[in-house]
Design a protein around this motif. Structure first.
Motif, PDB file in Angstrom:
ATOM      1  N   PRO A  17       3.759  -3.799 -11.973  1.00  9.44           N
ATOM      2  CA  PRO A  17       2.619  -4.323 -12.298  1.00  9.44           C
ATOM      3  C   PRO A  17       2.463  -5.606 -11.995  1.00  9.44           C
ATOM      4  CG  PRO A  17       4.346  -4.367 -14.173  1.00  9.44           C
ATOM      5  CD  PRO A  17       5.007  -3.701 -13.084  1.00  9.44           C
ATOM      6  N   THR A  18       1.231  -5.887 -12.015  1.00  7.40           N
ATOM      7  CA  THR A  18       0.807  -7.659 -11.619  1.00  7.40           C
ATOM      8  C   THR A  18       0.512  -8.121 -12.641  1.00  7.40           C
ATOM      9  OG1 THR A  18      -1.577  -7.112 -11.304  1.00  7.40           O
ATOM     10  CG2 THR A  18      -0.094  -6.691  -9.381  1.00  7.40           C
ATOM     11  N   ASP A  19       0.251  -9.526 -12.677  1.00  7.70           N
ATOM     12  CA  ASP A  19      -0.146 -10.404 -13.869  1.00  7.70           C
ATOM     13  C   ASP A  19      -1.696 -10.032 -14.058  1.00  7.70           C
ATOM     14  OD1 ASP A  19      -0.937 -11.571 -11.911  1.00  7.70           O
ATOM     15  OD2 ASP A  19      -0.324 -13.481 -12.211  1.00  7.70           O
ATOM     16  N   LYS A  20      -2.158  -9.323 -13.267  1.00  6.61           N
ATOM     17  CA  LYS A  20      -3.750  -8.928 -13.625  1.00  6.61           C
ATOM     18  C   LYS A  20      -3.748  -7.494 -14.284  1.00  6.61           C
ATOM     19  CE  LYS A  20      -5.046 -12.685 -11.365  1.00  6.61           C
ATOM     20  NZ  LYS A  20      -5.144 -13.822 -12.271  1.00  6.61           N
ATOM     21  N   GLY A  21      -2.873  -6.893 -14.565  1.00  4.03           N
ATOM     22  CA  GLY A  21      -3.015  -5.485 -15.181  1.00  4.03           C
ATOM     23  C   GLY A  21      -3.079  -4.581 -14.021  1.00  4.03           C
ATOM     24  N   VAL A  23      -1.504  -2.205 -10.836  1.00 11.07           N
ATOM     25  CA  VAL A  23      -0.103  -1.607 -10.197  1.00 11.07           C
ATOM     26  C   VAL A  23      -0.001  -1.950  -8.793  1.00 11.07           C
ATOM     27  CG1 VAL A  23       1.287   0.304 -10.039  1.00 11.07           C
ATOM     28  CG2 VAL A  23       0.027   0.356 -11.925  1.00 11.07           C
ATOM     29  N   ARG A  24       1.008  -2.482  -8.429  1.00  8.70           N
ATOM     30  CA  ARG A  24       1.090  -3.019  -7.018  1.00  8.70           C
ATOM     31  C   ARG A  24       2.027  -2.283  -6.169  1.00  8.70           C
ATOM     32  NH1 ARG A  24       0.989  -9.028  -5.239  1.00  8.70           N
ATOM     33  NH2 ARG A  24      -1.304  -8.494  -5.499  1.00  8.70           N
ATOM     34  N   ILE A  25       1.790  -1.609  -5.109  1.00  6.84           N
ATOM     35  CA  ILE A  25       2.772  -0.837  -4.255  1.00  6.84           C
ATOM     36  C   ILE A  25       2.786  -1.868  -3.046  1.00  6.84           C
ATOM     37  CG2 ILE A  25       3.130   1.046  -2.715  1.00  6.84           C
ATOM     38  CD1 ILE A  25       1.392   2.895  -4.624  1.00  6.84           C
ATOM     39  N   PHE A  26       3.955  -2.500  -2.855  1.00  9.48           N
ATOM     40  CA  PHE A  26       4.518  -3.597  -1.678  1.00  9.48           C
ATOM     41  C   PHE A  26       5.164  -3.036  -0.770  1.00  9.48           C
ATOM     42  CE2 PHE A  26       6.429  -7.109  -0.125  1.00  9.48           C
ATOM     43  CZ  PHE A  26       5.401  -7.837   0.038  1.00  9.48           C
ATOM     44  N   VAL A  27       4.668  -2.917   0.460  1.00  8.26           N
ATOM     45  CA  VAL A  27       5.473  -2.361   1.543  1.00  8.26           C
ATOM     46  C   VAL A  27       5.788  -3.366   2.614  1.00  8.26           C
ATOM     47  CG1 VAL A  27       5.578  -0.373   3.409  1.00  8.26           C
ATOM     48  CG2 VAL A  27       4.459  -0.070   1.282  1.00  8.26           C
ATOM     49  N   GLU A  28       6.977  -3.532   3.145  1.00  4.57           N
ATOM     50  CA  GLU A  28       7.559  -4.418   3.996  1.00  4.57           C
ATOM     51  C   GLU A  28       8.339  -3.632   5.178  1.00  4.57           C
ATOM     52  OE1 GLU A  28       9.832  -7.140   6.355  1.00  4.57           O
ATOM     53  OE2 GLU A  28      10.700  -6.112   4.704  1.00  4.57           O
ATOM     54  N   ASP A  37      -2.892  -3.161  -4.300  1.00  2.00           N
ATOM     55  CA  ASP A  37      -3.125  -3.004  -5.867  1.00  2.00           C
ATOM     56  C   ASP A  37      -4.067  -1.900  -6.265  1.00  2.00           C
ATOM     57  OD1 ASP A  37      -1.770  -5.145  -5.866  1.00  2.00           O
ATOM     58  OD2 ASP A  37      -3.162  -6.734  -6.117  1.00  2.00           O
ATOM     59  N   PHE A  38      -3.661  -1.183  -7.247  1.00  2.00           N
ATOM     60  CA  PHE A  38      -4.311  -0.208  -7.923  1.00  2.00           C
ATOM     61  C   PHE A  38      -4.559  -0.210  -9.405  1.00  2.00           C
ATOM     62  CE2 PHE A  38      -1.991   1.169  -4.175  1.00  2.00           C
ATOM     63  CZ  PHE A  38      -3.098   1.959  -3.488  1.00  2.00           C
ATOM     64  N   ALA A  39      -5.682   0.190  -9.927  1.00  2.00           N
ATOM     65  CA  ALA A  39      -5.939   0.192 -11.332  1.00  2.00           C
ATOM     66  C   ALA A  39      -4.961   1.481 -11.925  1.00  2.00           C
ATOM     67  CB  ALA A  39      -7.451   0.772 -11.734  1.00  2.00           C
ATOM     68  N   PRO A  40      -4.444   1.183 -13.104  1.00  2.00           N
ATOM     69  CA  PRO A  40      -3.577   2.033 -13.625  1.00  2.00           C
ATOM     70  C   PRO A  40      -3.913   3.555 -13.523  1.00  2.00           C
ATOM     71  CG  PRO A  40      -4.038   0.222 -15.101  1.00  2.00           C
ATOM     72  CD  PRO A  40      -4.815  -0.031 -13.901  1.00  2.00           C
ATOM     73  N   ASP A  41      -5.264   3.767 -13.877  1.00  2.00           N
ATOM     74  CA  ASP A  41      -5.660   5.240 -13.500  1.00  2.00           C
ATOM     75  C   ASP A  41      -5.465   5.757 -12.174  1.00  2.00           C
ATOM     76  OD1 ASP A  41      -6.413   5.498 -16.394  1.00  2.00           O
ATOM     77  OD2 ASP A  41      -8.348   5.210 -16.034  1.00  2.00           O
ATOM     78  N   ASP A  42      -5.845   4.894 -11.269  1.00  2.00           N
ATOM     79  CA  ASP A  42      -5.610   5.100  -9.770  1.00  2.00           C
ATOM     80  C   ASP A  42      -4.177   5.369  -9.445  1.00  2.00           C
ATOM     81  OD1 ASP A  42      -8.548   5.468  -9.309  1.00  2.00           O
ATOM     82  OD2 ASP A  42      -8.313   3.100  -8.661  1.00  2.00           O
ATOM     83  N   ALA A  43      -3.375   4.697  -9.868  1.00  2.00           N
ATOM     84  CA  ALA A  43      -1.916   4.656  -9.666  1.00  2.00           C
ATOM     85  C   ALA A  43      -1.196   5.835 -10.493  1.00  2.00           C
ATOM     86  CB  ALA A  43      -1.076   3.352 -10.271  1.00  2.00           C
TER      87      ALA A  43
END
Length: 65
Positions: A17-21, A23-28, A37-43
């Motif tokens: 989760p991010t501090d803005k509510g 959901v972050r998927i982070f790929v490196e 970043d995705f809204a919770p429903d989208d995640a």
């Protein structure tokens, strides 16, 4: 290149989760960072799609769980 094209690339994946509510998927990979970043429903929809794909992959290989 498509979804069925096998690649030999290593990547790190982090999900949280991010501090803005959101959901972050982070790929490196190879010095490239991709934060998505995705809204919770989208995640949750993405999670459902991943689960469905895993079930289809298991069915193709006969690997039941």
């Amino acid at each position: 290149m498509g979804i069925d094209t096998e690649r030999d690339i290593e990547a790190a994946l982090q999900i949280g989760p991010t501090d803005k509510g959101m959901v972050r998927i982070f790929v490196e990979a190879d010095g490239v960072e991709i934060p998505m970043d995705f809204a919770p429903d989208d995640a949750e929809e993405i999670a459902d799609e991943i689960t469905a794909a895993a079930k289809r992959a298991r069915a193709m290989t006969g690997n039941r769980r």
